[in-house]
Design a protein around this motif. Sequence first.
Motif, PDB file in Angstrom:
ATOM      1  N   LEU A 115     -31.535   9.051  42.171  1.00 27.98           N
ATOM      2  CA  LEU A 115     -31.704   7.631  42.023  1.00 27.98           C
ATOM      3  C   LEU A 115     -33.306   7.210  42.590  1.00 27.98           C
ATOM      4  CD1 LEU A 115     -30.756   4.854  41.726  1.00 27.98           C
ATOM      5  CD2 LEU A 115     -29.856   4.749  43.806  1.00 27.98           C
ATOM      6  N   GLU A 116     -33.700   7.783  43.551  1.00 24.65           N
ATOM      7  CA  GLU A 116     -35.007   7.605  44.220  1.00 24.65           C
ATOM      8  C   GLU A 116     -36.090   7.915  43.122  1.00 24.65           C
ATOM      9  OE1 GLU A 116     -37.610   9.019  48.048  1.00 24.65           O
ATOM     10  OE2 GLU A 116     -35.616   9.528  48.018  1.00 24.65           O
ATOM     11  N   ARG A 117     -35.959   9.171  42.421  1.00 23.00           N
ATOM     12  CA  ARG A 117     -36.931   9.789  41.511  1.00 23.00           C
ATOM     13  C   ARG A 117     -37.028   8.613  40.329  1.00 23.00           C
ATOM     14  NH1 ARG A 117     -35.184  14.460  41.492  1.00 23.00           N
ATOM     15  NH2 ARG A 117     -33.724  14.333  39.683  1.00 23.00           N
ATOM     16  N   ALA A 118     -35.626   8.229  40.203  1.00 20.43           N
ATOM     17  CA  ALA A 118     -35.780   7.519  38.831  1.00 20.43           C
ATOM     18  C   ALA A 118     -36.235   6.080  39.131  1.00 20.43           C
ATOM     19  CB  ALA A 118     -34.111   7.191  38.574  1.00 20.43           C
ATOM     20  N   ARG A 119     -36.223   5.595  40.215  1.00 18.25           N
ATOM     21  CA  ARG A 119     -36.721   4.192  40.390  1.00 18.25           C
ATOM     22  C   ARG A 119     -38.429   4.648  40.723  1.00 18.25           C
ATOM     23  NH1 ARG A 119     -33.876  -0.105  41.879  1.00 18.25           N
ATOM     24  NH2 ARG A 119     -35.483  -0.840  43.458  1.00 18.25           N
ATOM     25  N   ALA A 120     -38.921   5.631  41.072  1.00 20.14           N
ATOM     26  CA  ALA A 120     -40.182   5.972  41.179  1.00 20.14           C
ATOM     27  C   ALA A 120     -40.815   5.984  39.637  1.00 20.14           C
ATOM     28  CB  ALA A 120     -40.389   7.286  42.074  1.00 20.14           C
ATOM     29  N   GLN A 121     -40.206   6.593  38.887  1.00 21.69           N
ATOM     30  CA  GLN A 121     -40.307   6.745  37.569  1.00 21.69           C
ATOM     31  C   GLN A 121     -40.588   5.477  36.842  1.00 21.69           C
ATOM     32  OE1 GLN A 121     -37.872   9.697  36.031  1.00 21.69           O
ATOM     33  NE2 GLN A 121     -38.994  11.575  36.670  1.00 21.69           N
ATOM     34  N   LEU A 122     -39.443   4.534  37.112  1.00 24.13           N
ATOM     35  CA  LEU A 122     -39.313   3.156  36.606  1.00 24.13           C
ATOM     36  C   LEU A 122     -40.576   2.469  36.923  1.00 24.13           C
ATOM     37  CD1 LEU A 122     -38.032   0.699  35.118  1.00 24.13           C
ATOM     38  CD2 LEU A 122     -37.114   0.333  37.442  1.00 24.13           C
ATOM     39  N   GLU A 123     -41.054   2.462  38.106  1.00 24.74           N
ATOM     40  CA  GLU A 123     -42.054   1.696  38.701  1.00 24.74           C
ATOM     41  C   GLU A 123     -43.627   2.312  37.995  1.00 24.74           C
ATOM     42  OE1 GLU A 123     -42.051   1.783  42.906  1.00 24.74           O
ATOM     43  OE2 GLU A 123     -40.061   0.951  43.007  1.00 24.74           O
ATOM     44  N   LYS A 124     -43.445   3.461  37.969  1.00 26.76           N
ATOM     45  CA  LYS A 124     -44.626   4.170  37.212  1.00 26.76           C
ATOM     46  C   LYS A 124     -44.927   3.646  35.750  1.00 26.76           C
ATOM     47  CE  LYS A 124     -47.015   8.768  36.171  1.00 26.76           C
ATOM     48  NZ  LYS A 124     -46.815   9.908  36.286  1.00 26.76           N
ATOM     49  N   ARG A 125     -43.827   3.452  34.942  1.00 26.39           N
ATOM     50  CA  ARG A 125     -43.779   2.818  33.718  1.00 26.39           C
ATOM     51  C   ARG A 125     -44.159   1.658  33.483  1.00 26.39           C
ATOM     52  NH1 ARG A 125     -38.825   5.665  33.209  1.00 26.39           N
ATOM     53  NH2 ARG A 125     -37.580   3.806  33.210  1.00 26.39           N
ATOM     54  N   LEU A 126     -43.588   0.658  34.485  1.00 28.07           N
ATOM     55  CA  LEU A 126     -43.899  -0.751  34.352  1.00 28.07           C
ATOM     56  C   LEU A 126     -45.356  -0.710  34.846  1.00 28.07           C
ATOM     57  CD1 LEU A 126     -40.774  -2.050  36.157  1.00 28.07           C
ATOM     58  CD2 LEU A 126     -41.391  -2.131  33.926  1.00 28.07           C
ATOM     59  N   VAL A 127     -45.760  -0.064  35.704  1.00 27.46           N
ATOM     60  CA  VAL A 127     -47.339  -0.202  35.921  1.00 27.46           C
ATOM     61  C   VAL A 127     -48.194  -0.153  34.763  1.00 27.46           C
ATOM     62  CG1 VAL A 127     -49.297   0.871  37.379  1.00 27.46           C
ATOM     63  CG2 VAL A 127     -47.216   0.269  38.641  1.00 27.46           C
ATOM     64  N   ALA A 128     -47.963   1.280  33.953  1.00 30.20           N
ATOM     65  CA  ALA A 128     -48.594   1.522  33.038  1.00 30.20           C
ATOM     66  C   ALA A 128     -48.313   0.483  31.981  1.00 30.20           C
ATOM     67  CB  ALA A 128     -47.964   2.679  32.298  1.00 30.20           C
ATOM     68  N   ARG A 129     -47.317  -0.474  31.766  1.00 29.02           N
ATOM     69  CA  ARG A 129     -47.243  -1.448  30.878  1.00 29.02           C
ATOM     70  C   ARG A 129     -48.121  -2.464  31.249  1.00 29.02           C
ATOM     71  NH1 ARG A 129     -40.761  -2.184  30.115  1.00 29.02           N
ATOM     72  NH2 ARG A 129     -41.534  -4.137  28.708  1.00 29.02           N
ATOM     73  N   VAL A 130     -48.060  -2.791  32.532  1.00 31.35           N
ATOM     74  CA  VAL A 130     -49.000  -3.931  33.138  1.00 31.35           C
ATOM     75  C   VAL A 130     -50.536  -3.594  32.762  1.00 31.35           C
ATOM     76  CG1 VAL A 130     -49.653  -5.017  35.308  1.00 31.35           C
ATOM     77  CG2 VAL A 130     -47.465  -4.414  34.776  1.00 31.35           C
ATOM     78  N   ALA A 131     -50.808  -2.339  32.876  1.00 27.22           N
ATOM     79  CA  ALA A 131     -52.192  -1.982  32.751  1.00 27.22           C
ATOM     80  C   ALA A 131     -52.577  -2.003  31.153  1.00 27.22           C
ATOM     81  CB  ALA A 131     -52.303  -0.384  32.988  1.00 27.22           C
ATOM     82  N   LYS A 132     -51.423  -2.192  30.318  1.00 27.94           N
ATOM     83  CA  LYS A 132     -51.870  -1.963  28.906  1.00 27.94           C
ATOM     84  C   LYS A 132     -51.673  -3.315  28.369  1.00 27.94           C
ATOM     85  CE  LYS A 132     -50.276   2.529  27.645  1.00 27.94           C
ATOM     86  NZ  LYS A 132     -49.482   3.511  27.164  1.00 27.94           N
TER      87      LYS A 132
END
Length: 287
Positions: free
Chosen positions: A42-59
């Motif tokens: 769960l911890e790893r999944a949440r970290a990956q989610l946040e990384k994906r969202l940061v990338a979408r914000v950057a784009k």
Amino acid sequence: MSGEWVTRPAVIGAGTMGMGIAEVLATAGYPVSVWEKSPPVLERARAQLEKRLVARVAKGRLSNEEARAITKRIQPVQRFEELAECELVIEAIVEQLEAKQSLFAQLDELVAPTAILASNTSSLSITSLAGSTKRPERVLGIHFFNPAPLMPLVEVVRGAETAQPLVERVCAWLAGMGKEPVQVADGPGFLVNRVARSFHTEAVRMVAHKLARKEQVDRILEGAGFKMGPFALQDLIGIDVNFAASVSVYEGTFHEARFRPHYQQRQMVERKALGRKTGKGHYRYEG
């Protein structure tokens, strides 16, 4: 929100598919309960989610406020019993029939009789899962494809006793979230994975027989219009997930020869060469 009959859906399993489905629902405005038995997963999944969202914000595809709202709507639950009030539960655990049947039996005793139980299985029998419950008419497959937030197609699988009005309601709900649902009957591999077995296993056989290299097969098929060749796609899906689907279809068709998996697929699973998620599969990956 696109479905008034659902106010708080739940996802069981926070692996790649589980968290991806939770992201889809949270993006549509739903508060999503996520239950995962392994805290590190769960911890790893949440970290990956946040990384994906940061990338979408950057784009420029999301604002910071939207990204924060999506993260906030995904709410891990500590106790399995906290899912009791959910009207729709989507299971996305390991692709093993016995494990899923056990989970569906537990959910059947926990949630209200009117709740819907769904599986994200890519190939296992929905009818078999429904048979573990006292509500087979309210059990169906909702099969998202990886990555769930980006792939529009969703297979809505009707078990032998699934109520047709329920299937139509779920299809309308998914369409309201921007997905492209397709109704399919319960059968080994459903629609996409049934057709895809030849795409994957024949490619493995060709390379094993030294008719071509993996890079050649991928490059040629991508040149022919496929977005990804079979080996790159297997690495994205997960070699273990792809092999499990191959075994499921082979067994579900009573060992029909054309669906027989190749032993090299099993060897890759045994040595943990599972693709992108382990950093090595048909190809190697950094980071």
